[in-house]
Design an enzyme around this catalytic site. Structure first.
Site, PDB file in Angstrom:
ATOM      1  N   CYS A  48       0.841  -1.179   0.000  1.00  9.92           N
ATOM      2  CA  CYS A  48       0.000   0.000   0.000  1.00  9.92           C
ATOM      3  C   CYS A  48       0.882   1.237   0.000  1.00  9.92           C
ATOM      4  O   CYS A  48       2.075   1.161   0.269  1.00  9.92           O
ATOM      5  CB  CYS A  48      -0.875   0.048   1.249  1.00  9.92           C
ATOM      6  SG  CYS A  48      -1.907  -1.401   1.466  1.00  9.92           S
ATOM      7  N   CYS A  95      12.650  -3.834   4.579  1.00  8.86           N
ATOM      8  CA  CYS A  95      12.368  -4.784   3.478  1.00  8.86           C
ATOM      9  C   CYS A  95      13.236  -4.470   2.263  1.00  8.86           C
ATOM     10  O   CYS A  95      13.052  -3.446   1.599  1.00  8.86           O
ATOM     11  CB  CYS A  95      10.886  -4.672   3.102  1.00  8.86           C
ATOM     12  SG  CYS A  95      10.473  -5.581   1.599  1.00  8.86           S
ATOM     13  N   CYS A 139       6.577 -14.328   2.295  1.00  9.35           N
ATOM     14  CA  CYS A 139       6.758 -13.143   3.141  1.00  9.35           C
ATOM     15  C   CYS A 139       5.576 -13.034   4.096  1.00  9.35           C
ATOM     16  O   CYS A 139       4.439 -13.227   3.702  1.00  9.35           O
ATOM     17  CB  CYS A 139       6.812 -11.886   2.272  1.00  9.35           C
ATOM     18  SG  CYS A 139       6.831 -10.372   3.243  1.00  9.35           S
ATOM     19  N   CYS A 191      15.726  -6.886   6.117  1.00  4.45           N
ATOM     20  CA  CYS A 191      15.117  -8.204   6.019  1.00  4.45           C
ATOM     21  C   CYS A 191      15.326  -8.704   4.585  1.00  4.45           C
ATOM     22  O   CYS A 191      15.131  -7.962   3.629  1.00  4.45           O
ATOM     23  CB  CYS A 191      13.615  -8.103   6.305  1.00  4.45           C
ATOM     24  SG  CYS A 191      12.736  -9.647   5.975  1.00  4.45           S
ATOM     25  N   CYS A 205      12.724 -13.620   2.337  1.00  7.07           N
ATOM     26  CA  CYS A 205      12.149 -14.348   1.203  1.00  7.07           C
ATOM     27  C   CYS A 205      13.234 -14.976   0.332  1.00  7.07           C
ATOM     28  O   CYS A 205      12.950 -15.833  -0.498  1.00  7.07           O
ATOM     29  CB  CYS A 205      11.242 -13.434   0.382  1.00  7.07           C
ATOM     30  SG  CYS A 205      11.972 -11.833   0.039  1.00  7.07           S
TER      31      CYS A 205
HETATM   32  S1  SF4 Z   1      10.409 -11.405   3.469  1.00  9.11           S
HETATM   33 FE1  SF4 Z   1      11.128 -10.338   1.585  1.00  9.11          FE
HETATM   34  S2  SF4 Z   1       9.362  -9.151   0.869  1.00  9.11           S
HETATM   35 FE2  SF4 Z   1       8.964  -9.732   3.023  1.00  9.11          FE
HETATM   36  S3  SF4 Z   1       9.691  -8.011   4.264  1.00  9.11           S
HETATM   37 FE3  SF4 Z   1      11.375  -9.479   4.122  1.00  9.11          FE
HETATM   38  S4  SF4 Z   1      12.547  -8.794   2.302  1.00  9.11           S
HETATM   39 FE4  SF4 Z   1      10.557  -7.792   2.205  1.00  9.11          FE
END
Ligand code: SF4
Length: 484
Positions: A8, A250, A396, A449, A452
């Site tokens: 979003c 992210c 994710c 992060c 994924c």
């Molecule tokens: S898992 Fe991947 S898509 Fe989800 S927050 Fe972490 S880096 Fe971003």
């Protein structure tokens, strides 16, 4: 398109006449972050005025709706539904009458303990109007032990797990906040020199480059775990949790979601993509006549690849920006044209040439396969593919809608040769999770992060299971138990 769905976008302004028009312009810029529904809530200090609807900003809003949104403060939202169904009832901003007064909330992210909180509140007799995780924030603020709005919001936010970039507006206060780990981005800007009165305006946006459309200047990012409060008393910064956890922004925002013109997580998206394109060229060199980006999100990495490899960049695929929602119901035959409605190959660049296609990411591989087939129809000698991110292997839980474990291309095949064969290219090369950070990028490994890609989640998995069983969640999302 075979891409993870963006979450979003949120935008807000405090202290300017026709605030809703400014938010409308900002949301237009953020439209790439969500196209299913949109909305704006404004206030002139007495009441909250709300317009939310299904569709894109330019489709839903007209003069009449914007004129209804009175006042000099407003917040807005564009949505792709990550939780909750994509209906009008889940469109944001959400409004509610709480024990602390009427308020509106615009939320980007995914509150992972929303179901637990919702069940607790349902037992206490609360009634929910939507299936959205964001509504629990309104109820938590109402239930907060303090009568003071700022303390109540701080208390409510401290109870949330997962990701949130949030704008909360009452008739006299605007609060902007980022979750303690900072998964989702949020920036603060200003118009004019003074703050909070008629001579100056504060703005908030998911992406800072949206500020330029309203001639605002970026002041800074809202930091992870920070809550910024603006009212007649001025601007204050507070912490949500007394002890801030490790930051986990992210990295997919830098790889794909954000516009290249944006700077988020203290990192230029353009420079980041350019840098990983250069790394990709060093990691997976191959002889070719042209480097061809898959537009739009592969373009900057392709420039980096081309510069590093010395192979000329050529726009061998032209994207059609004007095929979207139509008023005719396409027949199945027309639907089958698929990627041909989005991309048009340039024969002069492809025919009898060795080309390297560059994409930002590959999720299920279905679109990549169709693009390669379309390119092959134009008679290239060789087609290689290079991907400016690591293989996506894990789901994710923080607000991005990936496919299931089984659908992810990287989990279907054991080797790169098998993936290349499936896609239809001579060779394929990805980055590794380690190469997403460090030299040629200004992204620092510890602050991001990348779960994924490597499956090391920054929060315990058991918080995603309604009964708190990690095995259950592994079975459900990974199809197997990773520890057994
Ligand atoms: S898992 Fe991947 S898509 Fe989800 S927050 Fe972490 S880096 Fe971003």
């Amino acid at each position: 398109m075979d891409k993870p769905k963006e979450e979003c976008g949120i935008f807000g302004v405090y202290g300017i006449n026709e605030a809703a028009n400014y938010v409308y312009l900002g949301l237009n810029f953020l439209q790439h972050r969500g196209q299913e529904s949109c909305g704006i809530v404004s206030t002139e200090g007495i009441s909250l005025y709300k317009q939310v609807g299904v569709g894109k900003i330019s489709e839903f809003f007209d003069d009449e709706k914007l004129n209804y949104l009175k006042g000099f403060r407003a917040i807005g939202h564009v949505r792709y539904s990550t939780t909750g169904s994509p209906t009008l009832v889940n469109a944001q901003p959400i409004t509610g009458s709480t024990s602390k007064g009427a308020l509106a909330i615009a939320h980007n992210g995914n509150i992972t303990n929303a179901n637990l909180i919702r069940n607790e509140l349902l037992k206490k007799g609360e009634v929910f109007h939507s299936t959205s995780d964001s509504e629990v924030v309104v109820h938590l603020i109402s239930h907060a032990p303090s009568e003071n709005l700022v303390k109540a919001v701080q208390w409510a936010l401290s109870k949330l797990e997962g990701s949130f970039a949030l704008l909360v507006m009452t008739k006299d206060t605007l609060i902007a906040a980022r979750d303690p780990m900072g998964f989702r981005p949020l920036s603060m800007g200003k118009i004019g020199d003074t703050i909070g009165d008629i001579g100056g305006t504060i703005a908030f946006s998911s992406e800072d480059s949206a500020f330029s459309i309203i001639e605002a200047k970026k002041m800074r990012e809202v930091e992870p775990n920070e809550m910024i409060v603006i009212n007649e008393e001025g601007v204050r910064s507070l912490q949500i949790l007394p002890e801030k956890p490790k930051t986990n922004q992210c990295v997919f925002e830098l790889i794909y979601f954000a516009k290249p013109s944006s700077n988020l997580f203290h990192t230029s998206v353009y420079e980041y993509r350019f840098g990983i394109g250069k790394k990709l060229a060093r990691l997976h060199p191959v002889d070719a006549d042209y480097v061809v980006p898959i537009p739009d999100s592969g373009i900057v990495s392709a420039i980096g690849y081309s510069m590093e490899s010395g192979i000329p960049l050529a726009l061998g695929l032209i994207r059609s920006h004007y095929i979207g929602r139509t008023f005719i119901e396409p027949s199945q035959k027309i639907r089958d044209f698929g990627v041909k409605m989005k991309f048009i190959p340039v024969r002069e660049i492809i025919e009898n040439k060795r080309i390297i296609l560059i994409d930002d990411s590959v999720v299920r591989g279905t679109t990549s396969r169709k693009i390669v087939k379309m390119v092959r129809d134009f008679g290239p000698v060789k087609v290689h593919m290079r991907v400016a991110s690591p293989p996506v292997r894990y789901p994710c839980f923080y607000g991005i809608d990936f496919s299931t474990y089984e659908e992810l291309l990287a989990n279907k095949f054991a080797t790169m040769e098998e993936i290349a064969k499936y896609i239809g290219v001579e060779s394929i090369g990805y980055l590794t999770p380690e190469t997403l950070f460090g030299n040629d990028t200004s992204a620092v490994s510890g602050d991001f992060c990348a779960a994924c890609f490597h499956g090391e989640y920054p929060t315990p998995l058991n918080q995603f299971s309604k009964d708190g069983f990690e095995q259950e969640i592994k079975q459900k999302y990974f199809g197997y138990s990773r520890n057994s």
